[in-house]
Structures are given as C-alpha cells and as structure tokens.
Design an enzyme around this catalytic site. Sequence first.
Site, mmCIF file in Angstrom:
data_model
loop_
_atom_site.group_PDB
_atom_site.id
_atom_site.type_symbol
_atom_site.label_atom_id
_atom_site.label_comp_id
_atom_site.label_asym_id
_atom_site.label_seq_id
_atom_site.Cartn_x
_atom_site.Cartn_y
_atom_site.Cartn_z
ATOM 1 C CB SER A 185 -2.704 4.896 -2.585
ATOM 2 O OG SER A 185 -3.330 5.495 -1.018
ATOM 3 C CB SER A 192 -3.816 2.786 -0.017
ATOM 4 O OG SER A 192 -4.707 3.068 -0.823
ATOM 5 C CE LYS A 228 0.374 6.539 0.404
ATOM 6 N NZ LYS A 228 -0.801 5.407 0.103
#
Length: 465
Positions: A150, A174, A75
């Site tokens: 996210s 997220s 990520k």
Amino acid sequence: MTALHDLPAIELSRMLRDREVDPVALTAHYLQRIAALDDRVGAFVEVTADRALAQAAQADAAVAGPLRGMPLADKDLVARAGVPTRYGSRARRDFVPERSDELAAALDTAGAVNLGKTATPEFGLTGYTETSFTPPTRDPWNTAHGAGGSSGGAAAAVAAGLLPLAVGSDGGGSIRIPAATVGIVGLKPSRGRMPIGSGIDSLAGLAVTGPLARTVADAAFLADALHTLRPHPFALTAPDPGPLLPAALAPREGLRVGVTTVSPWDDDEQIELDPAARAAVEHAAAVLSAAGTGVDEFRWAPVGYAEMFRTIWRASAARLPLSEADLALVEPITAWLVQEGRALLATRLLDALASAAAFERQTIAAFAPFDAVLTPALAQSPRPIGWYDRENAERNFAQQVQYAPYSSFVNVAGLPAITVPVTTDGAGHPVSVQLVGRPGGEAAIVSLAAVLEAHRGALPHPPLW
C-alpha cells in the site's frame, strides 16, 4: 554535473549539515521534479509546495539532526493538520484534520520538510495502489504497470527521484511489495522496534513503520532516524535495537542464511514462481556464498496460515469508522472487507489471534538456525494497471496472494525483513529478493543486503529519470 536527486540521502544529509546546500533550494529542486514528472507516475495525491518552502525556510532553526531539511512526504494514511488527508477514499474526500498524527508531528520536530501526500490504496487495505478515486500509481520503469501497495506512492516517488527517501507502513507487505515492484529497497522493522508505528498497538501486531530508499545505506540511515524520533512508549521492545547504518557500511562476516521458495500460501492458493524471481534467489544465494556467508537450503512446511490471515485481514477492516452511507462510496473490496469483518464472531477472531501467536512462535523457532532466510520478494513480475479484479473480492484477494505470497507471514511473525533488487529481467526491470531476520535482527539482514547491493553495482535509472 551531478544533480541533487542523483545523490544518496546520506550525502544530502551531510550537505545540509555542512551548509553546502540550502534546505529551500533542495526543497524547490524536488518540487520541480514532482511538477515535471508526477503526472506520469501518480505518486502524489497532494503537493503542498508553499507550506514545504515555508517549512524549509525554518529548517535552520530546527533541532540539529539527520533529517533537518530533508524532503519527505506523508503516506496518505497519516493525518497532517490543515492538509487534506483522504486515506485514498472517496468517503474521506473532504477531510482536513485539525491535528497531526504522531508521526507527522515528530518528523516536523526533527526538521524534515513535508512536500505533501503520497498515494495509497483505500485505507491501505490492498497490495496495489489503484482506486476509482485517484489516478493509479505507476511503476516508473514501465508506466503501464502498477507500483504495488500500500505504500505505492511513496515507493514510486523514490524510484522516480521525486523524493530522496520515504517513510512507509507495512501491515502485510505494504513497504516491501511496492519496493520490490519498482526496484528500490524496503525495510520492514521488527515488531516493537520503532517508537512510532511499533506494531504493538495494531491488530495482531501487524502494522509497523519503516523506510523506503534507493540504497541499503539510505534505508538504514532513515531507520536509525525513525528509531530516535521519541522514547519508546511500551515496556515491550524488539531485542538489539542498535543502529543499522554501520551494518550497511561495513557488512558483517560469519552469517548463516537459509534459502527457501516455500510460502505459507502454497497449500491454499496456486502460487507460480516467475522464472526471473527464482533466478534472482539463486543468484543472491550464490553471491552470498561466494562472499563467505554460510548458505543452506531451508526446508520449511508452514501449515494453517491462510484462514488465520484472512480472518485477521477482515477484522482489521471492520474497525474502520465507516457508516452505511460511507460504504456506498468506497471501493467494492473495501465494502466487502468491512461487511465480512463486522459479521465475524468474536470466537472466530480470538481463534485467529491465537493461531497467529502460535504461528509466530513456530516461525521464529524454524528460522532460529539462521541469521536470515532468503526468499523471493514477489512471485510474479509487476502487474498491469487494471489487472486486479475490481468487483470480485475473493478473486481480488487471491490475485494479491499470487503476486506477493512471501510478505504477510513476516508481519504475523513480527520479524524484520528487507527487499533489495539484485538482478534485472529480460526487459531490464529490477528483480528483488527478500531477507527475513531474527527478532531484532535488522543489522544482519541490512548487512547481507549491502553485500548483494555491492555485488550488483548501481542500477540504471528508470527511463523517465
């Protein structure tokens, strides 16, 4: 003939262990998938093909383990030495770290192969992955819609078959929001379970590391692997840290589940539950009941949550190392959050942290009669690209809450939760539910999710598969 990307990660791990597939061939396969499909998804912001192939070629020399030769990605909040790490922000567009973060280094040591960086909203602050800096990340089921956030890039990559599974982070939903948006499994561990990304050292204990996968067993497999990346560095740990994969493969009996559609935001925002989301909860409750699980209505009346979480969210942004020049480059909502957070009085933040601790105790006590509490995963269907207000930060926050009101309270309470698709809507898009467990109760929610998954059977793949 079954393609490599059609296989579960558990099977790929076995094939790598037994030398039935070569790490370089597996890496090349996923790199080809990314090259062919990611321009339609926007899951990756950086693909490091040469590095990945070189890393795969060395995988046989790595310490033997379940992640040896497994294609993964960072990520874009995780720094990796020598690879641009932009945190989804124009203010960090030229940043290339000299040192890797602990998670990246540990995955390398475990023999995983890193294919690049998956998209995230700016500094991971929002529940959707759209910025003015990079193309939006899209739901592979309907590319007119966003993938959530996210960990939006990670979830979209798994859903589109660009990765076998992915590591995400979850500070307010997220992992679970994008997983539910794109129809895969997302597991948020208990605070204190993971040795890297435990949540213990994050503001209010919110942000933890966890897996995204296409099956419950794959999510459990990756969670178990993450749990063994290094010894736990804190005296405080979550209870019952045993392996999760057995619970996914042989579901437990005699569990008790409470069912609610109440969210802690109900008294503060206009929360309207989509009929497909309500139907998914009713379906999941019926399936679990028929399987012998005790299922009861759960009457829950949380109060005082909204202002507390707003304060902590703003304070978390205040800690970002952004100068005044940087604030001129970032998204309007980021600038607003940073400025609001830096203007907070210390007494207000301390009051919010005390309220969060009280909410944690109250929620754990309220949930105690159940092995899991079943809720909707999302309140609305996936949102179109551009739906979130880019300029009005207050409205933007309200939109995020209206989309995903069942997520952030789990982080505040430090509890484990898993989202799993159980039905499809009228357009054929997966619809998920959430199971929230007791502290350290991952095995129970994994077991229940496996029951739901087994009843559902295999989902069809997104059209671009």
